[in-house]
Write an enzyme that holds these catalytic residues in place. Structure first.
Site, mmCIF file in Angstrom:
data_model
loop_
_atom_site.group_PDB
_atom_site.id
_atom_site.type_symbol
_atom_site.label_atom_id
_atom_site.label_comp_id
_atom_site.label_asym_id
_atom_site.label_seq_id
_atom_site.Cartn_x
_atom_site.Cartn_y
_atom_site.Cartn_z
ATOM 1 N N HIS A 101 0.609 -7.937 -4.901
ATOM 2 C CA HIS A 101 -0.629 -7.156 -5.036
ATOM 3 C C HIS A 101 -0.332 -5.782 -5.606
ATOM 4 O O HIS A 101 0.708 -5.197 -5.354
ATOM 5 C CB HIS A 101 -1.348 -7.018 -3.689
ATOM 6 C CG HIS A 101 -0.476 -6.561 -2.564
ATOM 7 N ND1 HIS A 101 0.386 -7.407 -1.895
ATOM 8 C CD2 HIS A 101 -0.318 -5.349 -1.988
ATOM 9 C CE1 HIS A 101 1.029 -6.740 -0.962
ATOM 10 N NE2 HIS A 101 0.630 -5.478 -0.991
ATOM 11 N N HIS A 103 -1.820 -1.991 -5.578
ATOM 12 C CA HIS A 103 -2.759 -1.061 -4.954
ATOM 13 C C HIS A 103 -3.315 -0.133 -6.032
ATOM 14 O O HIS A 103 -2.545 0.452 -6.805
ATOM 15 C CB HIS A 103 -2.039 -0.163 -3.936
ATOM 16 C CG HIS A 103 -1.497 -0.862 -2.735
ATOM 17 N ND1 HIS A 103 -2.155 -0.864 -1.527
ATOM 18 C CD2 HIS A 103 -0.348 -1.548 -2.521
ATOM 19 C CE1 HIS A 103 -1.429 -1.521 -0.619
ATOM 20 N NE2 HIS A 103 -0.322 -1.950 -1.203
#
Ligand code: 5GP
Ligand code: ZN
Length: 143
Positions: A101, A103
């Site tokens: 992922h 951010h």
């Protein structure tokens, strides 16, 4: 393929609720529950991949290709004065969810919730040191 016991795979599938920001065939983006700053968003590939080391180039390509427009949407919505992108890999580097992922952390000024302790060591390295280091990494780069 969804990965058993991966909370982000469950979020993609809708088995765990999330505040969705964006979705298409390759990518899903949703608000990080921690909201380090207002609008803090996670962008993830739909394909389960543990972290950057295990990510095929085409998955990385499709993932990062969506980041500018999601960043711009956050910018348009909350008018931050800056934005940090962050990607943590492995536990010692603060990875806590093992589905890749990115951010997106919009910034609003001092005390906005995000901080990094970036220490420069530039005095410790001559150009020749940097060149030797760069050559080693370069030699280890897959051709
Ligand atoms: P990491 O520490 O691995 O870089 O980031 C994982 C992030 O996932 C954390 O910032 C955490 O707040 C977020 N997170 C963990 N579980 C959930 C969840 O169930 N829903 C949402 N929206 N975010 C989560
Ligand atoms: Zn997953």
């Amino acid at each position: 393929m969804a990965h058993e016991d991966c909370i982000f795979c469950k979020i993609i599938e809708g088995d765990i609720p999330s505040a969705k920001v964006y979705e298409d065939e390759h990518v899903f983006a949703f608000l990080d529950i921690s909201q380090v700053t207002k609008g803090h968003t996670l962008v993830i590939p739909k394909v389960h991949t543990k972290n950057i080391y295990e990510t095929p180039a085409n998955v990385a390509k499709e993932l990062f290709a969506r980041v500018p427009k999601i960043a711009n949407a956050i910018k348009k919505t909350y008018n931050p004065i800056g934005m940090n992108l962050l990607n943590n890999n492995e536990e010692p580097a603060d990875q806590s969810v093992f589905h890749l992922h990115i951010h997106l952390i919009p910034r609003y000024g001092e005390g906005d919730g995000y901080s990094s302790n970036w220490v420069t060591h530039s005095d410790d390295y001559e150009m020749t040191d940097l060149e030797a280091m760069a050559k080693k990494i370069s030699d280890n780069t897959e051709k």
